[in-house]
Design a protein around this motif. Structure first.
Motif, PDB file in Angstrom:
ATOM      1  N   GLN A 281     -26.841  51.536  26.628  1.00  0.00           N
ATOM      2  CA  GLN A 281     -27.492  52.850  26.657  1.00  0.00           C
ATOM      3  C   GLN A 281     -27.671  53.369  28.082  1.00  0.00           C
ATOM      4  OE1 GLN A 281     -31.177  52.508  24.519  1.00  0.00           O
ATOM      5  NE2 GLN A 281     -30.191  52.197  22.513  1.00  0.00           N
ATOM      6  N   ARG A 282     -27.924  52.464  29.015  1.00  0.00           N
ATOM      7  CA  ARG A 282     -28.098  52.913  30.391  1.00  0.00           C
ATOM      8  C   ARG A 282     -26.784  53.411  30.965  1.00  0.00           C
ATOM      9  NH1 ARG A 282     -29.722  48.362  32.729  1.00  0.00           N
ATOM     10  NH2 ARG A 282     -31.871  48.588  31.997  1.00  0.00           N
ATOM     11  N   GLY A 283     -25.685  52.842  30.647  1.00  0.00           N
ATOM     12  CA  GLY A 283     -24.368  53.311  31.061  1.00  0.00           C
ATOM     13  C   GLY A 283     -24.059  53.088  32.525  1.00  0.00           C
ATOM     14  N   VAL A 284     -24.554  52.029  33.141  1.00  0.00           N
ATOM     15  CA  VAL A 284     -24.269  51.713  34.539  1.00  0.00           C
ATOM     16  C   VAL A 284     -23.286  50.549  34.559  1.00  0.00           C
ATOM     17  CG1 VAL A 284     -25.229  50.989  36.754  1.00  0.00           C
ATOM     18  CG2 VAL A 284     -26.544  52.506  35.263  1.00  0.00           C
ATOM     19  N   TRP A 285     -22.070  50.753  35.081  1.00  0.00           N
ATOM     20  CA  TRP A 285     -21.002  49.740  35.038  1.00  0.00           C
ATOM     21  C   TRP A 285     -20.550  49.330  36.430  1.00  0.00           C
ATOM     22  CZ3 TRP A 285     -21.804  48.634  30.376  1.00  0.00           C
ATOM     23  CH2 TRP A 285     -22.012  49.627  29.409  1.00  0.00           C
ATOM     24  N   ASP A 286     -21.446  49.408  37.413  1.00  0.00           N
ATOM     25  CA  ASP A 286     -21.143  48.963  38.772  1.00  0.00           C
ATOM     26  C   ASP A 286     -22.108  47.854  39.164  1.00  0.00           C
ATOM     27  OD1 ASP A 286     -19.124  50.794  39.009  1.00  0.00           O
ATOM     28  OD2 ASP A 286     -20.402  52.332  39.927  1.00  0.00           O
ATOM     29  N   CYS A 287     -21.624  46.891  39.897  1.00  0.00           N
ATOM     30  CA  CYS A 287     -22.475  45.812  40.392  1.00  0.00           C
ATOM     31  C   CYS A 287     -23.367  46.361  41.503  1.00  0.00           C
ATOM     32  CB  CYS A 287     -21.609  44.663  40.919  1.00  0.00           C
ATOM     33  SG  CYS A 287     -22.577  43.322  41.656  1.00  0.00           S
ATOM     34  N   PRO A 288     -24.691  46.232  41.417  1.00  0.00           N
ATOM     35  CA  PRO A 288     -25.576  46.771  42.452  1.00  0.00           C
ATOM     36  C   PRO A 288     -25.437  46.076  43.803  1.00  0.00           C
ATOM     37  CG  PRO A 288     -26.781  46.394  40.394  1.00  0.00           C
ATOM     38  CD  PRO A 288     -25.461  45.716  40.253  1.00  0.00           C
ATOM     39  N   ILE A 289     -24.793  44.880  43.838  1.00  0.00           N
ATOM     40  CA  ILE A 289     -24.688  44.149  45.103  1.00  0.00           C
ATOM     41  C   ILE A 289     -23.422  44.538  45.849  1.00  0.00           C
ATOM     42  CG2 ILE A 289     -24.540  41.863  46.151  1.00  0.00           C
ATOM     43  CD1 ILE A 289     -26.209  40.793  43.849  1.00  0.00           C
ATOM     44  N   CYS A 290     -22.272  44.464  45.184  1.00  0.00           N
ATOM     45  CA  CYS A 290     -21.009  44.781  45.851  1.00  0.00           C
ATOM     46  C   CYS A 290     -20.536  46.201  45.590  1.00  0.00           C
ATOM     47  CB  CYS A 290     -19.924  43.795  45.420  1.00  0.00           C
ATOM     48  SG  CYS A 290     -19.514  43.895  43.654  1.00  0.00           S
ATOM     49  N   LEU A 291     -21.189  46.894  44.648  1.00  0.00           N
ATOM     50  CA  LEU A 291     -20.885  48.290  44.332  1.00  0.00           C
ATOM     51  C   LEU A 291     -19.466  48.489  43.822  1.00  0.00           C
ATOM     52  CD1 LEU A 291     -22.628  50.097  47.354  1.00  0.00           C
ATOM     53  CD2 LEU A 291     -23.555  49.589  45.086  1.00  0.00           C
ATOM     54  N   THR A 292     -18.935  47.490  43.138  1.00  0.00           N
ATOM     55  CA  THR A 292     -17.631  47.622  42.488  1.00  0.00           C
ATOM     56  C   THR A 292     -17.833  47.578  40.979  1.00  0.00           C
ATOM     57  OG1 THR A 292     -17.310  45.232  42.620  1.00  0.00           O
ATOM     58  CG2 THR A 292     -16.401  46.585  44.419  1.00  0.00           C
ATOM     59  N   ALA A 293     -16.773  47.947  40.246  1.00  0.00           N
ATOM     60  CA  ALA A 293     -16.893  48.083  38.799  1.00  0.00           C
ATOM     61  C   ALA A 293     -17.057  46.717  38.142  1.00  0.00           C
ATOM     62  CB  ALA A 293     -15.667  48.781  38.237  1.00  0.00           C
ATOM     63  N   LEU A 294     -17.874  46.693  37.079  1.00  0.00           N
ATOM     64  CA  LEU A 294     -18.063  45.492  36.285  1.00  0.00           C
ATOM     65  C   LEU A 294     -17.040  45.441  35.167  1.00  0.00           C
ATOM     66  CD1 LEU A 294     -21.946  45.681  35.995  1.00  0.00           C
ATOM     67  CD2 LEU A 294     -20.670  44.048  37.375  1.00  0.00           C
ATOM     68  N   CYS A 295     -16.807  44.252  34.652  1.00  0.00           N
ATOM     69  CA  CYS A 295     -15.865  44.105  33.550  1.00  0.00           C
ATOM     70  C   CYS A 295     -16.342  42.960  32.680  1.00  0.00           C
ATOM     71  CB  CYS A 295     -14.451  43.821  34.073  1.00  0.00           C
ATOM     72  SG  CYS A 295     -13.227  43.656  32.748  1.00  0.00           S
ATOM     73  N   SER A 296     -16.370  43.223  31.354  1.00  0.00           N
ATOM     74  CA  SER A 296     -16.776  42.197  30.400  1.00  0.00           C
ATOM     75  C   SER A 296     -16.071  42.465  29.091  1.00  0.00           C
ATOM     76  CB  SER A 296     -18.294  42.216  30.185  1.00  0.00           C
ATOM     77  OG  SER A 296     -18.661  41.296  29.200  1.00  0.00           O
ATOM     78  N   PRO A 297     -15.683  41.430  28.351  1.00  0.00           N
ATOM     79  CA  PRO A 297     -15.005  41.646  27.070  1.00  0.00           C
ATOM     80  C   PRO A 297     -15.866  42.410  26.074  1.00  0.00           C
ATOM     81  CG  PRO A 297     -14.787  39.372  27.796  1.00  0.00           C
ATOM     82  CD  PRO A 297     -15.747  39.995  28.708  1.00  0.00           C
TER      83      PRO A 297
END
Length: 354
Positions: A281-297
């Motif tokens: 629901q939050r819709g945030v798909w970036d890592c807050p530490i490295c600021l790159t996109a997250l990926c998960s199955p």
């Protein structure tokens, strides 16, 4: 022949008498009142006061007497001018009778209806204020000094407005009363404004306003007053007092963190599903530490991600925040605490690899 001479002498004597009467009437009525046949250039000799200081003292005493005496109206022309020879012979109409008190009341009512006292003087075009004011029998109002100056320089007694001759003058105080009423009204208005502003400032200190900005300012002022009073009455050394507050806050923070660590339990499988739904629901798909996109199955990804980013594992924390596994491990390795907190919300967490 003798009869004709007698008639001629009578006619000539009557003509002489009439001419003398008209000359006397013109001299006394139309020309300057100080006119003299022996002085054809109309030279007016003014008598200087013998003692100017005594005259000034009399004027000051008169002004002081006016302060406590009741303002009264009176007629300046105490006695009518004597009849001229032409008026006695009936060659010129005699002046009208003196106005009675009832007629003066009617004249004043007509002047009040016209609003002359509320308007500037017609001679000098200045407001009446508290200066002496006269009402003419033709219902026109002037400054007393202005009317006297007009009569002296014009050489005849004639109304500056309607040109009526041989008028009567009466001292009135309508303009002074209006001016005092205006001053009292203005003073009352200023006083009411001062009382209202004072009451409003007092209410602002005790009642919280509804406006957002005013409410914020209200609480800021209250907090500032509390801080000032606290510093003023509790401690004299400000630096030592602030250092004590900092030590107390750090000790309280450590106590609360220990309580959080003790009471934080590991979430169950249903709890992890709810946490994952919050992430979606939050819709945030970036890592807050490295600021790159997250990926998960199990989570949606953006179309432009590279194959290297797809191989990076994702970690879900119990506080519903997502990080790369390597980024979170590096953060935990550099943390000083034995059990690090979330980099975003600073809360103790449990993690799950997804």
């Amino acid at each position: 022949m003798a009869m004709r001479k007698r008639l001629t002498s009578k006619a000539s004597s009557k003509l002489v008498i009439n001419s003398v009467a008209f000359q006397d009437h013109i001299t006394r009525s139309l020309l300057h009142p100080n006119f003299s046949l022996s002085d054809p250039l109309l030279t007016c000799r003014r008598r200087a006061p013998r003692n100017p200081q005594a005259r000034g003292g009399v004027e000051r005493r008169g002004l002081q007497g006016q302060d406590w005496q009741e303002e009264r109206e009176y007629v300046l022309d105490s006695a009518p001018p004597p009849l001229t020879l032409a008026q006695k012979l009936g060659l010129v109409a005699s002046p009208a009778d003196r106005l009675t008190e009832d007629k003066w009341t009617q004249v004043k009512a007509r002047s009040v209806q016209q609003g002359d006292s509320a308007q500037p003087c017609a001679i000098c075009r200045e407001e009446f204020l508290l200066q002496p004011q006269v009402l003419l029998s033709c219902s026109h109002v002037f400054h007393r000094a202005c009317l006297q100056t007009f009569e002296r320089f014009s050489g005849r007694k004639c109304c500056p407005m309607c040109r009526k001759e041989q008028y009567e003058t009466r001292v009135i105080h309508d303009a002074a009363r209006l001016f005092r009423h205006q001053c009292a009204t203005r003073i009352q208005a200023y006083w009411r404004g001062y009382v209202a502003r004072k009451r409003y400032r007092k209410l602002r200190k005790s009642i919280c306003p509804k406006d957002k900005q005013l409410r914020r300012k209200y609480f800021e002022e209250k907090l500032q007053e509390l801080n000032d009073s606290f510093v003023r009455y509790c401690h004299t050394d400000t630096e030592a007092f602030l250092s004590d507050i900092n030590r107390s806050l750090s000790a309280s923070r450590r106590v609360f963190q220990e309580l959080e660590r003790k009471h934080v339990s590991e979430p169950q499988e249903n709890d992890w599903d709810q946490i994952q739904s919050q992430v979606i629901q939050r819709g945030v798909w970036d890592c807050p530490i490295c600021l790159t996109a997250l990926c998960s199955p199990s989570l949606p990804t953006e179309g432009g991600t590279s194959s290297h980013q797809k191989r990076r594992r994702t970690v879900l924390l119990s506080c519903s925040h997502l990080f790369h596994q390597l980024c979170l491990e590096s953060f935990e390795a550099f943390a000083l605490e034995s059990r690090p907190s979330c980099p975003l919300c600073r809360s103790i967490y449990h993690k799950k690899l997804i």
